[in-house]
Design an enzyme around this catalytic site. Structure first.
Site, short mmCIF file in Angstrom:
data_model
loop_
_atom_site.label_atom_id
_atom_site.label_comp_id
_atom_site.label_asym_id
_atom_site.label_seq_id
_atom_site.Cartn_x
_atom_site.Cartn_y
_atom_site.Cartn_z
N ARG A 121 1.65 3.59 -3.95
CA ARG A 121 0.90 2.33 -4.00
C ARG A 121 1.82 1.28 -4.58
NH1 ARG A 121 -5.16 1.45 -6.15
NH2 ARG A 121 -5.38 2.19 -3.99
N HIS A 126 -4.02 -0.84 3.84
CA HIS A 126 -4.60 0.26 3.04
C HIS A 126 -5.11 1.33 4.01
CE1 HIS A 126 -6.11 2.38 -0.27
NE2 HIS A 126 -7.08 1.61 -0.69
N GLN A 147 -7.53 4.33 3.12
CA GLN A 147 -8.92 3.94 2.93
C GLN A 147 -9.64 3.84 4.27
OE1 GLN A 147 -10.71 3.09 -0.14
NE2 GLN A 147 -12.31 3.45 1.37
N ASP A 167 -14.95 -6.49 0.84
CA ASP A 167 -13.96 -6.09 -0.17
C ASP A 167 -13.89 -7.23 -1.17
OD1 ASP A 167 -11.85 -4.86 -1.52
OD2 ASP A 167 -10.33 -5.50 -0.07
N CYS A 211 -14.71 -0.48 -0.10
CA CYS A 211 -13.65 0.43 -0.56
C CYS A 211 -13.70 0.63 -2.06
CB CYS A 211 -12.29 -0.08 -0.10
SG CYS A 211 -11.80 -1.66 -0.81
N ARG A 253 -12.16 9.83 0.79
CA ARG A 253 -10.73 9.64 0.50
C ARG A 253 -10.07 11.00 0.33
NH1 ARG A 253 -8.93 4.95 -1.81
NH2 ARG A 253 -6.90 5.86 -1.36
N1 NVA Z 1 -8.06 -5.50 -1.32
C1 NVA Z 1 -8.14 -4.73 -2.54
C2 NVA Z 1 -8.39 -3.29 -2.25
C3 NVA Z 1 -8.61 -2.44 -3.45
C4 NVA Z 1 -8.76 -0.97 -3.16
C5 NVA Z 1 -6.89 -4.91 -3.35
O1 NVA Z 1 -5.79 -4.89 -2.78
O2 NVA Z 1 -6.97 -5.08 -4.56
#
Ligand code: NVA
Length: 310
Positions: free
Chosen positions: A101, A128, A131, A227, A267, A295
């Site tokens: 990440r 992502h 997810q 989101d 998510c 997940r």
């Molecule tokens: N769009 C959000 C997703 C978090 C899982 C972020 O990047 O913070």
């Protein structure tokens, strides 16, 4: 040749289907596959905050017979203390796969170019994809299987320029869905990602569209998602985002425009009263806890696919 999963379209239509079917198998029998038996280590590196991703990868790698080697990106300072390729040359010979990440997509591309073990995107600024595999698995779980996905209308309201919107476009188009992104004019998807998704959709019978009106986005949708308005790394923009994003909130009135049995995805983490109301997130159409659990199953299926093939 080593396979990576850096963005959703790294899996072909057939491969995505294979992974989603294996996801259901592993949901039913958690220890059915052991591609990491040994145990072989998988590096799981976090340059940004995490809860679901850490829990699901660490648990999943253990259940696959492996050893989850969590690396704190704040300690490792990849690209600061030493180059990404130097880190890759240290990790590559020792681990069976690398899960990362991080921020810019170019960082994970550099890692993948320098190792001969699978590299998995556990969220970047741009995508992502793990997810979205979990999200597709959740829809399949609640709609009678993977065969139900093609032709469904998937409506996402919120930040059209973020990682989730981009991954919904690519992953949803691969699944043959009609993906609608409803977002403020200043927060639209990357043009190249949108074009790539349209190209995929042309082969799967799906479609992609970007709208600037919440109600039109949600109308008749089979699945609705949102989101956070403020993704990790953009915290200083929080105040400026409030006004443009409020009209795209997923609330009870908006959900009522979707299909009567529409599924609600998020998510997480969710901000009740911002991008989604508590009534929708905690309501009867929400499947967000299944989504979070998936997940685990989806990432185990993905790792199994990358390490062993189908
Ligand atoms: N769009 C959000 C997703 C978090 C899982 C972020 O990047 O913070």
């Amino acid at each position: 040749m080593v396979r990576h999963f850096l963005r959703d379209d790294d899996l072909s239509v057939a491969e995505q289907r294979t992974v989603l079917e294996l996801t259901a198998t592993l949901r039913a029998d958690r220890l059915a596959r052991r591609p990491l038996a040994g145990p072989r280590a998988v590096a799981v590196i976090f340059d940004k905050p995490t809860l679901r991703t850490q829990v699901s990868f660490v648990t999943g790698i253990a259940e696959l017979g492996g050893f989850p080697l969590t690396v704190d990106g704040n300690l490792a300072q990849i690209g600061v203390r030493e180059s990404i390729s130097d880190v890759a040359h240290v990790l590559g010979p020792q681990v069976a796969a690398i899960v990362w990440r991080t921020g810019a997509q170019t960082r994970i591309e550099q890692m993948a170019a320098a190792v001969d073990v699978p590299v998995v995107n556990a969220l970047t600024d741009e995508f992502h994809p793990c997810q979205v595999l979990a999200d597709l698995a959740t829809v399949a779980q609640h709609r009678g299987g993977v065969d139900a996905l093609p032709g469904l209308t998937f409506a996402y309201v919120g930040d059209g320029a973020n990682n989730m919107a981009h991954s919904y476009l690519l992953g949803g188009a691969t699944a043959g869905m009609h993906v609608r992104i409803g977002c403020p004019a200043g927060y639209v998807p990357d043009a190249q990602v949108l074009a790539d998704a349209a190209t995929i959709a042309a082969t799967t019978g799906g479609s992609v569209s970007v709208l600037h009106e919440r109600d039109a986005t949600l109308a008749g949708a089979d699945v609705v998602a949102t989101d956070t308005w403020v993704s990790m790394g953009r915290e200083e923009e929080a105040a400026a985002r409030e006004t443009p994003f409020v009209p795209f909130r997923l609330d009870e009135e908006g959900l009522a425009l979707a299909a009567p049995d529409a599924l609600v995805l998020h998510c997480l983490p969710a901000y009740r009263g911002k991008e989604i109301t508590a009534g929708v997130l905690d309501g009867p159409q929400s499947v967000v806890w299944d989504e979070a659990e998936n997940r685990l199953h989806a990432q185990k299926a993905l790792l199994t696919f990358l390490l062993e093939g189908a």
